[in-house]
Design a protein around this motif. Structure first.
Motif, PDB file in Angstrom:
ATOM      1  N   MET A   1      -6.507  17.583   1.415  1.00  0.00           N
ATOM      2  CA  MET A   1      -5.822  16.165   0.804  1.00  0.00           C
ATOM      3  C   MET A   1      -6.734  15.266   1.524  1.00  0.00           C
ATOM      4  SD  MET A   1      -2.025  14.775   1.193  1.00  0.00           S
ATOM      5  CE  MET A   1      -1.433  15.682   0.150  1.00  0.00           C
ATOM      6  N   THR A   2      -7.223  14.063   0.693  1.00  0.00           N
ATOM      7  CA  THR A   2      -7.880  13.032   1.480  1.00  0.00           C
ATOM      8  C   THR A   2      -6.820  11.963   1.965  1.00  0.00           C
ATOM      9  OG1 THR A   2      -7.762  11.686  -0.569  1.00  0.00           O
ATOM     10  CG2 THR A   2      -9.677  13.279  -0.115  1.00  0.00           C
ATOM     11  N   TYR A   3      -7.335  11.156   2.902  1.00  0.00           N
ATOM     12  CA  TYR A   3      -6.418  10.208   3.483  1.00  0.00           C
ATOM     13  C   TYR A   3      -5.828   9.276   2.308  1.00  0.00           C
ATOM     14  CZ  TYR A   3      -4.896   6.277   6.369  1.00  0.00           C
ATOM     15  OH  TYR A   3      -4.166   5.667   7.208  1.00  0.00           O
ATOM     16  N   ARG A   4      -6.724   8.882   1.395  1.00  0.00           N
ATOM     17  CA  ARG A   4      -6.213   7.984   0.307  1.00  0.00           C
ATOM     18  C   ARG A   4      -5.019   8.693  -0.450  1.00  0.00           C
ATOM     19  NH1 ARG A   4     -10.642   5.452  -3.414  1.00  0.00           N
ATOM     20  NH2 ARG A   4     -11.357   4.530  -1.215  1.00  0.00           N
ATOM     21  N   SER A   5      -5.202   9.713  -0.866  1.00  0.00           N
ATOM     22  CA  SER A   5      -4.189  10.690  -1.599  1.00  0.00           C
ATOM     23  C   SER A   5      -3.075  10.821  -0.781  1.00  0.00           C
ATOM     24  CB  SER A   5      -4.783  11.902  -2.054  1.00  0.00           C
ATOM     25  OG  SER A   5      -4.982  12.907  -0.795  1.00  0.00           O
ATOM     26  N   TYR A   6      -3.186  10.925   0.580  1.00  0.00           N
ATOM     27  CA  TYR A   6      -1.878  11.190   1.398  1.00  0.00           C
ATOM     28  C   TYR A   6      -1.160   9.652   1.328  1.00  0.00           C
ATOM     29  CZ  TYR A   6       0.671  10.828   5.673  1.00  0.00           C
ATOM     30  OH  TYR A   6       1.662  10.568   6.541  1.00  0.00           O
ATOM     31  N   LEU A   7      -1.714   8.468   1.509  1.00  0.00           N
ATOM     32  CA  LEU A   7      -1.088   7.296   1.598  1.00  0.00           C
ATOM     33  C   LEU A   7      -0.284   7.217   0.092  1.00  0.00           C
ATOM     34  CD1 LEU A   7      -3.673   5.015   3.174  1.00  0.00           C
ATOM     35  CD2 LEU A   7      -1.762   6.013   4.160  1.00  0.00           C
ATOM     36  N   ALA A   8      -1.002   7.385  -0.966  1.00  0.00           N
ATOM     37  CA  ALA A   8      -0.283   7.370  -2.322  1.00  0.00           C
ATOM     38  C   ALA A   8       0.927   8.283  -2.267  1.00  0.00           C
ATOM     39  CB  ALA A   8      -1.207   7.852  -3.477  1.00  0.00           C
ATOM     40  N   ALA A   9       0.990   9.551  -1.830  1.00  0.00           N
ATOM     41  CA  ALA A   9       2.206  10.145  -1.885  1.00  0.00           C
ATOM     42  C   ALA A   9       3.059   9.566  -0.915  1.00  0.00           C
ATOM     43  CB  ALA A   9       1.695  11.476  -1.511  1.00  0.00           C
ATOM     44  N   GLU A  10       2.564   9.177   0.206  1.00  0.00           N
ATOM     45  CA  GLU A  10       3.599   8.473   0.853  1.00  0.00           C
ATOM     46  C   GLU A  10       4.529   7.166   0.627  1.00  0.00           C
ATOM     47  OE1 GLU A  10       6.034   8.018   4.451  1.00  0.00           O
ATOM     48  OE2 GLU A  10       4.695   9.623   3.749  1.00  0.00           O
ATOM     49  N   ARG A  11       3.688   6.445  -0.329  1.00  0.00           N
ATOM     50  CA  ARG A  11       4.260   5.181  -0.958  1.00  0.00           C
ATOM     51  C   ARG A  11       5.143   5.835  -1.965  1.00  0.00           C
ATOM     52  NH1 ARG A  11      -1.148   3.143  -0.480  1.00  0.00           N
ATOM     53  NH2 ARG A  11      -1.718   4.065  -2.338  1.00  0.00           N
ATOM     54  N   ARG A  12       4.798   6.908  -2.887  1.00  0.00           N
ATOM     55  CA  ARG A  12       5.613   7.282  -4.069  1.00  0.00           C
ATOM     56  C   ARG A  12       6.998   7.800  -3.294  1.00  0.00           C
ATOM     57  NH1 ARG A  12       0.721   9.451  -5.839  1.00  0.00           N
ATOM     58  NH2 ARG A  12       1.215  11.417  -4.927  1.00  0.00           N
ATOM     59  N   ARG A  13       6.847   8.660  -2.074  1.00  0.00           N
ATOM     60  CA  ARG A  13       8.319   8.979  -1.284  1.00  0.00           C
ATOM     61  C   ARG A  13       8.962   7.781  -0.909  1.00  0.00           C
ATOM     62  NH1 ARG A  13       9.833   9.533   3.423  1.00  0.00           N
ATOM     63  NH2 ARG A  13       8.193   8.550   4.419  1.00  0.00           N
ATOM     64  N   GLN A  14       8.284   6.884  -0.247  1.00  0.00           N
ATOM     65  CA  GLN A  14       9.348   5.708   0.075  1.00  0.00           C
ATOM     66  C   GLN A  14      10.081   4.957  -0.954  1.00  0.00           C
ATOM     67  OE1 GLN A  14       6.395   2.976   2.342  1.00  0.00           O
ATOM     68  NE2 GLN A  14       6.411   4.597   3.960  1.00  0.00           N
ATOM     69  N   ARG A  15       9.082   4.989  -2.123  1.00  0.00           N
ATOM     70  CA  ARG A  15       9.888   4.358  -3.402  1.00  0.00           C
ATOM     71  C   ARG A  15      11.055   4.975  -3.812  1.00  0.00           C
ATOM     72  NH1 ARG A  15       4.484   2.882  -5.118  1.00  0.00           N
ATOM     73  NH2 ARG A  15       4.315   4.814  -6.333  1.00  0.00           N
ATOM     74  N   ALA A  16      10.676   6.204  -3.849  1.00  0.00           N
ATOM     75  CA  ALA A  16      11.818   7.258  -4.261  1.00  0.00           C
ATOM     76  C   ALA A  16      13.171   7.137  -3.667  1.00  0.00           C
ATOM     77  CB  ALA A  16      11.460   8.728  -4.496  1.00  0.00           C
ATOM     78  N   GLU A  17      12.872   7.057  -2.130  1.00  0.00           N
ATOM     79  CA  GLU A  17      14.021   7.138  -1.309  1.00  0.00           C
ATOM     80  C   GLU A  17      14.418   5.665  -1.296  1.00  0.00           C
ATOM     81  OE1 GLU A  17      12.231   7.531   2.620  1.00  0.00           O
ATOM     82  OE2 GLU A  17      12.287   9.792   2.575  1.00  0.00           O
ATOM     83  N   ALA A  18      13.869   4.516  -1.717  1.00  0.00           N
ATOM     84  CA  ALA A  18      14.468   3.118  -1.827  1.00  0.00           C
ATOM     85  C   ALA A  18      15.459   3.115  -3.325  1.00  0.00           C
ATOM     86  CB  ALA A  18      13.313   1.999  -1.817  1.00  0.00           C
ATOM     87  N   LYS A  19      14.751   3.986  -4.025  1.00  0.00           N
ATOM     88  CA  LYS A  19      15.895   3.984  -5.347  1.00  0.00           C
ATOM     89  C   LYS A  19      17.101   4.787  -5.168  1.00  0.00           C
ATOM     90  CE  LYS A  19      11.791   3.623  -8.820  1.00  0.00           C
ATOM     91  NZ  LYS A  19      11.186   4.194  -9.753  1.00  0.00           N
ATOM     92  N   LEU A  20      16.853   5.742  -4.405  1.00  0.00           N
ATOM     93  CA  LEU A  20      18.121   6.529  -4.267  1.00  0.00           C
ATOM     94  C   LEU A  20      19.061   6.022  -3.329  1.00  0.00           C
ATOM     95  CD1 LEU A  20      19.557   9.257  -4.355  1.00  0.00           C
ATOM     96  CD2 LEU A  20      18.145   9.941  -2.215  1.00  0.00           C
ATOM     97  N   ALA A  21      18.650   4.982  -2.497  1.00  0.00           N
ATOM     98  CA  ALA A  21      19.384   4.287  -1.569  1.00  0.00           C
ATOM     99  C   ALA A  21      20.141   3.225  -2.190  1.00  0.00           C
ATOM    100  CB  ALA A  21      18.589   3.788  -0.382  1.00  0.00           C
ATOM    101  N   ALA A  22      19.296   2.584  -3.307  1.00  0.00           N
ATOM    102  CA  ALA A  22      19.773   1.531  -3.953  1.00  0.00           C
ATOM    103  C   ALA A  22      20.574   2.125  -5.067  1.00  0.00           C
ATOM    104  CB  ALA A  22      18.832   0.843  -4.756  1.00  0.00           C
TER     105      ALA A  22
END
Length: 351
Positions: A1-22
């Motif tokens: 996994m490249t560093y760019r793909s890792y950052l994209a996956a991390e942003r998707r995880r954060q957005r999912a957690e934010a939606k769940l918290a909302a």
């Protein structure tokens, strides 16, 4: 996994957690809103304990305290070790213990006097209540403070007693204190929070249900507190008159609550509006009426209520019988055994 793909996956995880918290926050707000609505409609469901005025009127006074030598007895036991070696120490221990016993007896007498005064106050009040004295009813209300759950929600209550079997209860509130929430909170199909203004018709219906629930609650508390047969409850609303520019008071609901009917209701299942309507309440309410949903009414009067006076109980005779029974039980109680007589020492015969 490249560093760019890792950052994209991390942003998707954060957005999912934010939606769940909302969504969790939205569910919590909707749950709190529904609990508030349910609380407005279910004030009448709380279980109430009845006051047994006959038990209070027939109760016997507490027994007076008895002087005890507990500390002195203990000091005598402890002084056996010091009696021959330290006689002064043994005397001081006994003196201090006697003082402790005297102080304990004095404190017990003070406590007994306060308990006796409280007992006599409630016994006298119980006798007067069972006699049906209106002033005794008022004294009982002042002592026990009924309808606190309504007072905390902005209601005010006044009582009067046309007879020993009938109590008039006047409930009064304003539109702001008792009105339901102005906003409606629901969950969308996606699980998000949706807040919009509550329809006026639904708001009026909730207000009417809240008023009927409070009426039933006041009737239950009155029946649990006093030995009356009927409670005549009248609701008065205070609202601002736009034509006069000042608050006005109007009676909007009046109903008679017989004990015989309330005792048969299952308050966990009963619908407040249906119950009040079935009791023949006077009320001119229409949820969809433009302007004021309530129109003024002519309240019921005591002359229109058919009631039967409660039976007077021979409380003085029952109290006398209870005292006689206590005395007979005390006479039947076994008396403590007498200590054996001390034998005098005799001189031994000479050998």
């Amino acid at each position: 996994m490249t560093y760019r793909s890792y950052l994209a996956a991390e942003r998707r995880r954060q957005r999912a957690e934010a939606k769940l918290a909302a969504k969790q926050v939205a569910q919590s707000e909707v749950r709190a809103f529904e609990q508030k609505i349910d609380a407005l409609q279910s004030i009448h469901r709380e279980t109430l304990a009845s006051i047994d005025w006959e038990a209070k009127a027939c109760s016997l006074p507490p027994l007076p305290p008895v002087a005890s030598s507990y500390n002195a007895f203990g000091a005598r036991l402890r002084s056996l070790d010091h009696l021959t070696e330290f006689p002064q120490t043994a005397a001081d221990l006994l003196k201090e213990a006697l003082q402790q016993d005297q102080e304990a007896f004095a404190a017990a007498k003070t406590s007994h006097a306060a308990t006796l005064a409280t007992h006599e106050k409630w016994r006298s009040l119980g006798i007067r209540v069972l006699r049906g004295e209106p002033q005794a009813y008022l004294d009982a209300i002042k002592e026990l403070q009924p309808l606190t759950s309504l007072l905390e929600k902005g209601w005010a209550a006044q009582f009067s007693f046309p007879s020993s079997a009938l109590v008039e209860c006047s409930l009064e509130t304003d539109d702001e204190s008792a009105s339901p929430p102005r906003e409606l909170k629901i969950l969308t199909t996606a699980g998000n929070l949706s807040v919009r203004a509550m329809p006026q018709g639904r708001s009026n219906e909730l207000f009417y249900e809240h008023i009927c629930s409070c009426v039933l609650r006041s009737g239950r508390e009155i029946m649990a507190l006093l030995p009356v047969e009927t409670a005549l409850v009248t609701v008065t609303l205070e609202s601002m008159d736009p034509a006069l520019g000042k608050p006005t008071h109007k009676k909007v609901l009046s109903v008679a609550l017989p004990r015989s009917v309330l005792s048969q209701m299952d308050f966990d299942q009963v619908e407040p509006v249906a119950a009040v309507d079935r009791l023949g309440a006077r009320c001119d309410f229409r949820a969809t009426r433009k302007g004021e949903p309530f129109l003024p009414i002519r309240p019921l009067t005591p002359a229109e209520i058919i009631h039967v006076a409660p039976k007077c109980l021979p409380i003085e005779e029952r109290f006398t019988d209870a005292q006689r029974l206590r005395k007979s039980l005390q006479e039947l109680a076994p008396s403590p055994p007498e200590p054996p007589p001390q034998q005098e020492a005799t001189e031994a015969p000479p050998q």
